[in-house]
Structure formats: structure tokens, C-alpha cells
Enzyme design. Structure first.
Site, short mmCIF file in Angstrom:
data_model
loop_
_atom_site.label_atom_id
_atom_site.label_comp_id
_atom_site.label_asym_id
_atom_site.label_seq_id
_atom_site.Cartn_x
_atom_site.Cartn_y
_atom_site.Cartn_z
N CYS A 4 21.07 42.26 3.75
CA CYS A 4 21.80 43.53 3.71
C CYS A 4 20.79 44.69 3.75
O CYS A 4 19.92 44.78 2.88
CB CYS A 4 22.65 43.59 2.45
SG CYS A 4 23.34 45.23 2.13
N CYS A 7 20.72 46.83 0.58
CA CYS A 7 20.03 46.14 -0.53
C CYS A 7 18.51 46.22 -0.32
O CYS A 7 17.77 46.38 -1.29
CB CYS A 7 20.49 44.69 -0.65
SG CYS A 7 22.11 44.50 -1.46
N GLY A 93 35.63 51.00 11.47
CA GLY A 93 34.30 51.01 12.08
C GLY A 93 33.16 50.84 11.09
O GLY A 93 32.04 51.28 11.36
N HIS A 98 27.90 47.09 2.92
CA HIS A 98 27.54 47.37 1.52
C HIS A 98 28.22 48.71 1.25
O HIS A 98 27.91 49.71 1.91
CB HIS A 98 26.01 47.46 1.38
CG HIS A 98 25.53 47.74 -0.02
ND1 HIS A 98 24.56 46.97 -0.65
CD2 HIS A 98 25.86 48.71 -0.92
CE1 HIS A 98 24.32 47.46 -1.86
NE2 HIS A 98 25.10 48.53 -2.04
N HIS A 100 29.56 52.17 0.78
CA HIS A 100 28.84 53.45 0.78
C HIS A 100 29.81 54.60 1.00
O HIS A 100 30.82 54.46 1.67
CB HIS A 100 27.73 53.46 1.85
CG HIS A 100 28.18 53.06 3.21
ND1 HIS A 100 28.37 51.74 3.58
CD2 HIS A 100 28.50 53.80 4.31
CE1 HIS A 100 28.77 51.68 4.83
NE2 HIS A 100 28.87 52.92 5.29
N HIS A 102 29.97 58.38 2.45
CA HIS A 102 29.30 59.40 3.26
C HIS A 102 29.63 60.78 2.69
O HIS A 102 30.81 61.12 2.55
CB HIS A 102 29.82 59.38 4.70
CG HIS A 102 29.57 58.13 5.48
ND1 HIS A 102 28.55 58.01 6.39
CD2 HIS A 102 30.23 56.94 5.50
CE1 HIS A 102 28.59 56.82 6.95
NE2 HIS A 102 29.60 56.14 6.42
P1 AMP Z 1 29.38 52.95 8.35
O1 AMP Z 1 29.65 53.08 9.83
O2 AMP Z 1 30.41 53.65 7.51
O3 AMP Z 1 29.15 51.52 7.93
O4 AMP Z 1 28.06 53.76 8.08
C1 AMP Z 1 26.79 53.20 8.07
C2 AMP Z 1 25.81 54.34 8.07
O5 AMP Z 1 24.54 53.86 7.68
C3 AMP Z 1 25.64 55.03 9.44
O6 AMP Z 1 25.98 56.41 9.32
C4 AMP Z 1 24.16 54.81 9.75
O7 AMP Z 1 23.56 55.91 10.41
C5 AMP Z 1 23.57 54.60 8.37
N1 AMP Z 1 22.34 53.83 8.33
C6 AMP Z 1 22.10 52.63 8.89
N2 AMP Z 1 20.85 52.21 8.63
C7 AMP Z 1 20.28 53.17 7.87
C8 AMP Z 1 18.99 53.33 7.26
N3 AMP Z 1 18.04 52.41 7.39
N4 AMP Z 1 18.76 54.46 6.55
C9 AMP Z 1 19.71 55.40 6.42
N5 AMP Z 1 20.95 55.30 6.94
C10 AMP Z 1 21.23 54.21 7.68
ZN ZN Z 2 23.82 45.11 -0.06
#
Ligand code: AMP
Ligand code: ZN
Length: 114
Positions: A4, A7, A93, A98, A100, A102
Site C-alpha cells: 500500500c 502505508c 474512481g 487506503h 483518504h 482530499h
Molecule cells: P483517489 O483517486 O481518491 O484514490 O486519490 C488518490 C490520490 O492520491 C490522488 O489524488 C493521487 O494524486 C494521490 N497520490 C498518489 N500517490 C501519491 C504520493 N506518492 N504522494 C502524494 N499523493 C499521491
Molecule cells: Zn495502507
């Protein structure tokens, strides 16, 4: 969770621009920002998505919203406003499995879906 990416960010195996951290929560800048301010708030505990939270996680999720408010106040964006989005599952989408949150702010935000 071994593979992940969030993680791995928590463990420091992948770098991130941290905005806030305590023993339960991490906030860091999104790597591909969709607004001038785009911060991700995550529980350090691996929860796959909102639907995977349990009753025991209610306080943790509440705390995440409180931290979002604290960061919003620190960044002085309470006046202009902001948006909090949680994508859950395929149709929304969700790309990173994990949980999160936004936080988007810093400009007039794109079209409202609801
Ligand atoms: P979601 O589409 O809601 O799953 O959002 C995942 C978010 O994680 C996207 O906005 C990506 O730009 C962001 N993301 C993916 N990898 C990283 C990373 N290594 N550091 C910061 N943000 C990330
Ligand atoms: Zn995780």
C-alpha cells in the site's frame, strides 16, 4: 499492508510533503494537485476505504475531520471555503485503497456534483 503506497508513506519508505502528523493521522500534499491547496488526510491504521471502517473507527474518523478544520484555520482558508472529498470504490474512481480525505482549496473549485 505491504504493497500500500500510503502505508509506505506513513513508514517513510516513500517521501511526502507532510502537513500534519500525530500517532493516528498523517496529512500530506497530493502529488498531483487538483487545486492550489490539495492535502490528503489519512488514518495511520490501514483501512481500505470508507466502507471498511468499523464502529471502533468512529472516533478516529471524527478526529480526522477535526484535524482538517485545524489545518484549514492554520492556512486561513475558512473565509474563502474548501471542499472535502472521499472517493469510495470503483464507481467513485478510488485509486489508492487506503482511506483518504482530499482537502481542496485555494481557488474557485470545479463543478459541483451534488
Ligand atoms: P483517489 O483517486 O481518491 O484514490 O486519490 C488518490 C490520490 O492520491 C490522488 O489524488 C493521487 O494524486 C494521490 N497520490 C498518489 N500517490 C501519491 C504520493 N506518492 N504522494 C502524494 N499523493 C499521491
Ligand atoms: Zn495502507
Amino acid at each position: 499492508m505491504e504493497d500500500c503506497i500510503f502505508c509506505k508513506i506513513i513508514k517513510g519508505e516513500i517521501p511526502s510533503e507532510k502537513v500534519y502528523e500525530d500517532d493516528e493521522i498523517l496529512a500530506f500534499k497530493d502529488i498531483n494537485p487538483a487545486a492550489p491547496i490539495h492535502i490528503l488526510f489519512i488514518p495511520k491504521k490501514h483501512i481500505e476505504s470508507l466502507i471498511h471502517m468499523s464502529k471502533k473507527d468512529e472516533a478516529l474518523i471524527g478526529k480526522i475531520y477535526s484535524k482538517i478544520n485545524e489545518v484549514v484555520e492554520k492556512l486561513e482558508i475558512t473565509q474563502n471555503g474548501f471542499r472535502v472529498i472521499v472517493n469510495c470504490g470503483k464507481d467513485a474512481g478510488q485509486e489508492v485503497m487506503h482511506l483518504h480525505f482530499h482537502l481542496l482549496a485555494g481557488a474557485k473549485l470545479g463543478p459541483k456534483l451534488v
